[in-house]
Design an enzyme around this catalytic site. Sequence first.
Site, PDB file in Angstrom:
ATOM      1  N   ASP A  12       0.870  -1.185   0.000  1.00 54.31           N
ATOM      2  CA  ASP A  12       0.000   0.000   0.000  1.00 54.31           C
ATOM      3  C   ASP A  12       0.903   1.229   0.000  1.00 54.31           C
ATOM      4  O   ASP A  12       2.121   1.123   0.182  1.00 54.31           O
ATOM      5  CB  ASP A  12      -0.912  -0.022   1.248  1.00 54.31           C
ATOM      6  CG  ASP A  12      -1.906   1.147   1.282  1.00 54.31           C
ATOM      7  OD1 ASP A  12      -2.352   1.584   0.198  1.00 54.31           O
ATOM      8  OD2 ASP A  12      -2.231   1.631   2.378  1.00 54.31           O
ATOM      9  N   SER A  13       0.296   2.389  -0.178  1.00 54.01           N
ATOM     10  CA  SER A  13       1.054   3.634  -0.070  1.00 54.01           C
ATOM     11  C   SER A  13       1.399   3.941   1.391  1.00 54.01           C
ATOM     12  O   SER A  13       2.340   4.676   1.669  1.00 54.01           O
ATOM     13  CB  SER A  13       0.212   4.783  -0.619  1.00 54.01           C
ATOM     14  OG  SER A  13      -1.013   4.845   0.102  1.00 54.01           O
ATOM     15  N   TYR A  44      -0.964   8.348  -2.623  1.00 51.01           N
ATOM     16  CA  TYR A  44      -1.173   8.026  -4.037  1.00 51.01           C
ATOM     17  C   TYR A  44      -2.377   8.777  -4.615  1.00 51.01           C
ATOM     18  O   TYR A  44      -2.436   9.045  -5.807  1.00 51.01           O
ATOM     19  CB  TYR A  44      -1.442   6.533  -4.195  1.00 51.01           C
ATOM     20  CG  TYR A  44      -0.226   5.632  -4.231  1.00 51.01           C
ATOM     21  CD1 TYR A  44       1.066   6.126  -4.036  1.00 51.01           C
ATOM     22  CD2 TYR A  44      -0.376   4.266  -4.473  1.00 51.01           C
ATOM     23  CE1 TYR A  44       2.166   5.275  -4.070  1.00 51.01           C
ATOM     24  CE2 TYR A  44       0.718   3.415  -4.515  1.00 51.01           C
ATOM     25  CZ  TYR A  44       1.987   3.914  -4.313  1.00 51.01           C
ATOM     26  OH  TYR A  44       3.062   3.072  -4.365  1.00 51.01           O
ATOM     27  N   GLY A  45      -3.348   9.059  -3.761  1.00 47.33           N
ATOM     28  CA  GLY A  45      -4.646   9.536  -4.246  1.00 47.33           C
ATOM     29  C   GLY A  45      -4.617  10.866  -4.962  1.00 47.33           C
ATOM     30  O   GLY A  45      -5.538  11.199  -5.711  1.00 47.33           O
ATOM     31  N   CYS A  76      -4.445  -1.686  -1.945  1.00 49.18           N
ATOM     32  CA  CYS A  76      -4.635  -0.257  -2.219  1.00 49.18           C
ATOM     33  C   CYS A  76      -5.536  -0.144  -3.440  1.00 49.18           C
ATOM     34  O   CYS A  76      -5.207  -0.680  -4.509  1.00 49.18           O
ATOM     35  CB  CYS A  76      -3.275   0.375  -2.497  1.00 49.18           C
ATOM     36  SG  CYS A  76      -3.358   2.082  -3.060  1.00 49.18           S
ATOM     37  N   ASN A  77      -6.660   0.518  -3.262  1.00 53.54           N
ATOM     38  CA  ASN A  77      -7.596   0.671  -4.391  1.00 53.54           C
ATOM     39  C   ASN A  77      -7.010   1.559  -5.485  1.00 53.54           C
ATOM     40  O   ASN A  77      -7.234   1.315  -6.672  1.00 53.54           O
ATOM     41  CB  ASN A  77      -8.901   1.304  -3.923  1.00 53.54           C
ATOM     42  CG  ASN A  77      -9.739   0.384  -3.062  1.00 53.54           C
ATOM     43  OD1 ASN A  77     -10.689  -0.217  -3.532  1.00 53.54           O
ATOM     44  ND2 ASN A  77      -9.385   0.259  -1.796  1.00 53.54           N
ATOM     45  N   THR A  78      -6.284   2.598  -5.094  1.00 53.72           N
ATOM     46  CA  THR A  78      -5.748   3.526  -6.091  1.00 53.72           C
ATOM     47  C   THR A  78      -4.774   2.786  -7.010  1.00 53.72           C
ATOM     48  O   THR A  78      -4.886   2.850  -8.245  1.00 53.72           O
ATOM     49  CB  THR A  78      -5.036   4.709  -5.401  1.00 53.72           C
ATOM     50  OG1 THR A  78      -5.883   5.230  -4.381  1.00 53.72           O
ATOM     51  CG2 THR A  78      -4.693   5.793  -6.388  1.00 53.72           C
ATOM     52  N   CYS A 187     -11.145   2.780  -0.278  1.00 54.74           N
ATOM     53  CA  CYS A 187      -9.748   3.089   0.031  1.00 54.74           C
ATOM     54  C   CYS A 187      -9.442   2.265   1.265  1.00 54.74           C
ATOM     55  O   CYS A 187     -10.227   2.290   2.230  1.00 54.74           O
ATOM     56  CB  CYS A 187      -9.566   4.574   0.329  1.00 54.74           C
ATOM     57  SG  CYS A 187      -7.923   4.974   0.992  1.00 54.74           S
ATOM     58  N   THR A 188      -8.333   1.534   1.237  1.00 50.60           N
ATOM     59  CA  THR A 188      -8.065   0.617   2.344  1.00 50.60           C
ATOM     60  C   THR A 188      -7.768   1.346   3.652  1.00 50.60           C
ATOM     61  O   THR A 188      -7.799   0.736   4.720  1.00 50.60           O
ATOM     62  CB  THR A 188      -6.900  -0.322   1.985  1.00 50.60           C
ATOM     63  OG1 THR A 188      -5.779   0.466   1.547  1.00 50.60           O
ATOM     64  CG2 THR A 188      -7.308  -1.284   0.878  1.00 50.60           C
TER      65      THR A 188
HETATM   66  N1  DGL Z   1      -4.850   3.136   0.685  1.00 54.50           N
HETATM   67  C1  DGL Z   1      -4.932   3.634  -0.625  1.00 54.50           C
HETATM   68  C2  DGL Z   1      -6.187   3.204  -1.355  1.00 54.50           C
HETATM   69  O1  DGL Z   1      -6.757   2.173  -1.015  1.00 54.50           O
HETATM   70  C3  DGL Z   1      -4.456   4.996  -1.017  1.00 54.50           C
HETATM   71  C4  DGL Z   1      -4.316   6.103  -0.067  1.00 54.50           C
HETATM   72  C5  DGL Z   1      -3.440   7.202  -0.661  1.00 54.50           C
HETATM   73  O2  DGL Z   1      -2.221   7.001  -0.665  1.00 54.50           O
HETATM   74  O3  DGL Z   1      -3.956   8.213  -1.140  1.00 54.50           O
HETATM   75  O4  DGL Z   1      -6.609   3.811  -2.300  1.00 54.50           O
END
Ligand code: DGL
Length: 261
Positions: A12-13, A44-45, A76-78, A187-188
């Site tokens: 993940d980020s 990441y977002g 991580c969804n992103t 988002c996780t």
């Molecule tokens: N945890 C990440 C997700 O599921 C991203 C959070 C981020 O870095 O912006 O999208």
Amino acid sequence: MVNAAAPLLFFDSGVGGLSVLEPTRVLLPQASIVYVADSAAFPYGTRTEGEIAARVPALLGRLVERYHPRLVVIACNTASTIALEHVRAALEIPVVGTVPAIKPAAELSRSRVIGVLGTEATVRQPYVDDLAARFAADCTVIRHGSAELVALAEDRLAGRPVSGAAVAAAVEPLAARADLDVVVLACTHFPLLAAELAAAMPNARQVDGGAGIARRIAFLTRGQPWSDDAHADVAVFTGGAPSAGLVTALSHHGLERVTSL
Ligand code: DGL
């Protein structure tokens, strides 16, 4: 045959992937874990598709060479909605992604109004258009991206105070819809704020992908041997040493060892 010492690698980020690691540990308590936070590039977002698509496959390639995992979980969804296919093309081991749980949300909704709460990058992805068209065609799908909520989730895990009012303000566009009865935590990081989100959106049931991903990992590794060495678990930060508060929180998630890439 899979090497019994080969870990699962969670990526993940930041610390959001812990919300996927937790249900996985319940199903696979014997698994050894490498948890990677790409803290050098967090968050990441707010990054572009091009940045994520270039960075994530290359970084995972390096990590796989170093840690020889049996399977990679992009928690991580992103990263998943942008780069999952690139990562799969680059690696020779199974890669499990995390994508917004729109299908179960649509199955649960009575009002047929659902929210997708993710990062700004995730909620604008064609991947999300596709999930909404396939599984929630008869629903109004309201998308909302919040970088603020990601930062608040990191604060929560590191033991810093998080204000319920700040969480409520971050989700105001969803909370304002009284007819919205299910919200996808896309988002996780966001399951880490489940209590504050429930207070801000009391009519919305929260759905996230963690338990489903854990079942998928268990399925893909069924019958594989595991060596009896829990001390192999490690958290890896790409951006230098994490704060003392975070190190303590990681130890509560079974990650006693913390290192930098
Ligand atoms: N945890 C990440 C997700 O599921 C991203 C959070 C981020 O870095 O912006 O999208």
